[in-house]
Design a protein around this motif. Structure first.
Motif, PDB file in Angstrom:
ATOM      1  N   LEU A  20       2.751  71.460 -52.793  1.00 30.90           N
ATOM      2  CA  LEU A  20       1.646  70.809 -52.095  1.00 30.90           C
ATOM      3  C   LEU A  20       2.037  70.241 -50.731  1.00 30.90           C
ATOM      4  CD1 LEU A  20      -1.316  69.947 -52.251  1.00 30.90           C
ATOM      5  CD2 LEU A  20      -0.576  67.876 -53.432  1.00 30.90           C
ATOM      6  N   GLU A  21       3.239  69.689 -50.602  1.00 33.09           N
ATOM      7  CA  GLU A  21       3.645  69.044 -49.356  1.00 33.09           C
ATOM      8  C   GLU A  21       4.743  69.772 -48.592  1.00 33.09           C
ATOM      9  OE1 GLU A  21       4.587  65.022 -50.399  1.00 33.09           O
ATOM     10  OE2 GLU A  21       2.502  64.541 -50.850  1.00 33.09           O
ATOM     11  N   LEU A  71      10.962  75.681 -42.615  1.00 31.48           N
ATOM     12  CA  LEU A  71      10.610  74.545 -43.452  1.00 31.48           C
ATOM     13  C   LEU A  71       9.242  74.079 -42.976  1.00 31.48           C
ATOM     14  CD1 LEU A  71      13.933  72.490 -43.506  1.00 31.48           C
ATOM     15  CD2 LEU A  71      13.169  74.265 -45.081  1.00 31.48           C
ATOM     16  N   LEU A  72       8.278  74.148 -43.854  1.00 34.02           N
ATOM     17  CA  LEU A  72       6.898  73.842 -43.496  1.00 34.02           C
ATOM     18  C   LEU A  72       6.452  72.566 -44.198  1.00 34.02           C
ATOM     19  CD1 LEU A  72       5.528  77.460 -44.086  1.00 34.02           C
ATOM     20  CD2 LEU A  72       6.319  76.484 -41.913  1.00 34.02           C
ATOM     21  N   THR A  73       6.209  71.521 -43.421  1.00 33.71           N
ATOM     22  CA  THR A  73       5.638  70.297 -43.962  1.00 33.71           C
ATOM     23  C   THR A  73       4.127  70.490 -44.001  1.00 33.71           C
ATOM     24  OG1 THR A  73       7.429  69.011 -42.973  1.00 33.71           O
ATOM     25  CG2 THR A  73       5.447  67.799 -43.641  1.00 33.71           C
ATOM     26  N   LEU A  74       3.533  70.284 -45.166  1.00 31.11           N
ATOM     27  CA  LEU A  74       2.109  70.548 -45.334  1.00 31.11           C
ATOM     28  C   LEU A  74       1.324  69.253 -45.491  1.00 31.11           C
ATOM     29  CD1 LEU A  74       2.418  73.502 -47.874  1.00 31.11           C
ATOM     30  CD2 LEU A  74       2.402  73.595 -45.364  1.00 31.11           C
ATOM     31  N   ARG A  75       0.119  69.286 -44.933  1.00 31.30           N
ATOM     32  CA  ARG A  75      -0.805  68.155 -45.060  1.00 31.30           C
ATOM     33  C   ARG A  75      -2.214  68.745 -45.214  1.00 31.30           C
ATOM     34  NH1 ARG A  75       0.048  65.266 -40.295  1.00 31.30           N
ATOM     35  NH2 ARG A  75      -1.755  66.207 -39.307  1.00 31.30           N
ATOM     36  N   GLY A  76      -2.829  68.457 -46.332  1.00 32.67           N
ATOM     37  CA  GLY A  76      -4.178  68.975 -46.555  1.00 32.67           C
ATOM     38  C   GLY A  76      -4.237  70.484 -46.594  1.00 32.67           C
ATOM     39  N   ALA A  86       4.066  70.482 -39.748  1.00 31.26           N
ATOM     40  CA  ALA A  86       5.316  70.682 -39.003  1.00 31.26           C
ATOM     41  C   ALA A  86       5.935  71.991 -39.473  1.00 31.26           C
ATOM     42  CB  ALA A  86       6.290  69.526 -39.226  1.00 31.26           C
ATOM     43  N   LYS A  87       6.386  72.779 -38.501  1.00 33.56           N
ATOM     44  CA  LYS A  87       7.081  74.049 -38.782  1.00 33.56           C
ATOM     45  C   LYS A  87       8.423  73.974 -38.072  1.00 33.56           C
ATOM     46  CE  LYS A  87       6.768  79.067 -38.128  1.00 33.56           C
ATOM     47  NZ  LYS A  87       8.072  79.231 -37.484  1.00 33.56           N
ATOM     48  N   ARG A  88       9.475  73.917 -38.869  1.00 29.11           N
ATOM     49  CA  ARG A  88      10.824  73.850 -38.318  1.00 29.11           C
ATOM     50  C   ARG A  88      11.565  75.097 -38.744  1.00 29.11           C
ATOM     51  NH1 ARG A  88       9.271  68.528 -39.463  1.00 29.11           N
ATOM     52  NH2 ARG A  88       9.485  67.220 -37.619  1.00 29.11           N
ATOM     53  N   SER A  89      12.018  75.879 -37.771  1.00 26.82           N
ATOM     54  CA  SER A  89      12.719  77.128 -38.050  1.00 26.82           C
ATOM     55  C   SER A  89      14.213  76.954 -37.842  1.00 26.82           C
ATOM     56  CB  SER A  89      12.224  78.242 -37.117  1.00 26.82           C
ATOM     57  OG  SER A  89      10.881  78.544 -37.394  1.00 26.82           O
ATOM     58  N   TYR A  90      14.967  77.577 -38.722  1.00 22.85           N
ATOM     59  CA  TYR A  90      16.430  77.575 -38.637  1.00 22.85           C
ATOM     60  C   TYR A  90      16.890  79.006 -38.833  1.00 22.85           C
ATOM     61  CZ  TYR A  90      15.662  72.634 -39.338  1.00 22.85           C
ATOM     62  OH  TYR A  90      15.230  71.334 -39.192  1.00 22.85           O
ATOM     63  N   MET A 104      -6.242  67.774 -55.132  1.00 24.72           N
ATOM     64  CA  MET A 104      -6.422  68.987 -54.342  1.00 24.72           C
ATOM     65  C   MET A 104      -5.692  70.144 -55.014  1.00 24.72           C
ATOM     66  SD  MET A 104      -5.107  69.683 -50.482  1.00 24.72           S
ATOM     67  CE  MET A 104      -5.016  71.337 -49.902  1.00 24.72           C
ATOM     68  N   SER A 105      -6.359  71.256 -55.106  1.00 21.08           N
ATOM     69  CA  SER A 105      -5.762  72.465 -55.665  1.00 21.08           C
ATOM     70  C   SER A 105      -5.042  73.217 -54.540  1.00 21.08           C
ATOM     71  CB  SER A 105      -6.858  73.338 -56.272  1.00 21.08           C
ATOM     72  OG  SER A 105      -6.307  74.541 -56.725  1.00 21.08           O
ATOM     73  N   PHE A 106      -3.818  73.637 -54.818  1.00 16.30           N
ATOM     74  CA  PHE A 106      -3.041  74.341 -53.807  1.00 16.30           C
ATOM     75  C   PHE A 106      -2.416  75.568 -54.437  1.00 16.30           C
ATOM     76  CE2 PHE A 106       1.099  75.063 -51.680  1.00 16.30           C
ATOM     77  CZ  PHE A 106       0.625  75.386 -50.414  1.00 16.30           C
ATOM     78  N   ASP A 107      -2.687  76.739 -53.877  1.00 20.51           N
ATOM     79  CA  ASP A 107      -2.118  77.994 -54.354  1.00 20.51           C
ATOM     80  C   ASP A 107      -0.989  78.392 -53.403  1.00 20.51           C
ATOM     81  OD1 ASP A 107      -1.498  80.618 -55.014  1.00 20.51           O
ATOM     82  OD2 ASP A 107      -3.583  81.200 -55.351  1.00 20.51           O
ATOM     83  N   GLY A 108       0.229  78.023 -53.772  1.00 20.71           N
ATOM     84  CA  GLY A 108       1.388  78.284 -52.922  1.00 20.71           C
ATOM     85  C   GLY A 108       1.620  79.753 -52.656  1.00 20.71           C
ATOM     86  N   GLU A 109       1.380  80.590 -53.652  1.00 19.20           N
ATOM     87  CA  GLU A 109       1.585  82.035 -53.470  1.00 19.20           C
ATOM     88  C   GLU A 109       0.611  82.591 -52.427  1.00 19.20           C
ATOM     89  OE1 GLU A 109       4.217  83.710 -54.860  1.00 19.20           O
ATOM     90  OE2 GLU A 109       4.720  81.677 -55.474  1.00 19.20           O
ATOM     91  N   ALA A 110      -0.646  82.212 -52.520  1.00 16.93           N
ATOM     92  CA  ALA A 110      -1.649  82.675 -51.554  1.00 16.93           C
ATOM     93  C   ALA A 110      -1.344  82.127 -50.158  1.00 16.93           C
ATOM     94  CB  ALA A 110      -3.053  82.253 -51.993  1.00 16.93           C
TER      95      ALA A 110
END
Length: 123
Positions: free
Chosen positions: A78-79, A104-109, A114-118, A1-7
């Motif tokens: 990616l994750e 902290l964003l846990t990514l899937r697909g 999961a979005k955990r804010s501190y 899977m291609s993932f563009d983190g900046e976008a």
């Protein structure tokens, strides 16, 4: 899977600062775990699933209509993505606030599972 983190991070910042609830939810999995940085529990407050997130967002944007997150820095893979920010806003009938924190964003697909804010606390 291609993932563009900046976008991905650019879109994330855009929908949050635009108070674009459908846009925010579109970036999340249906079973997303959402932890806000404030609340009575040690982790703040937690909601599971898009309906819970929608309810949280509607209440927050109504309570703090000028809330925004200005990015300080980020890293995205990616994750996992991490976004540091400075949040500012003025709650209705309240005093303007400014607080630094991160998500902290846990990514899937390519979506947020999961979005955990501190945030920095004040004692």
């Amino acid at each position: 899977m291609s993932f563009d983190g900046e976008a991905f991070v650019d879109r994330f910042n855009t929908v949050w600062n635009g108070h674009d609830i459908p846009g925010i939810l579109a970036m999340m999995t249906d079973d997303v775990i959402f932890e806000a940085s404030f609340g009575k529990d040690p982790w703040g407050s937690r909601g599971a699933g898009k309906p819970a997130v929608r309810e949280f967002l509607e209440e927050m944007f109504q309570r703090v209509p000028d809330i925004r997150w200005d990015e300080i820095r980020h890293a995205a893979h990616l994750e996992l993505a991490v976004v540091e920010w400075l949040t500012t806003g003025t709650p209705r009938g309240g005093t303007r606030f400014e607080v630094q924190g991160c998500d902290l964003l846990t990514l899937r697909g390519g979506k947020i599972a999961a979005k955990r804010s501190y945030r920095q606390g004040q004692l």
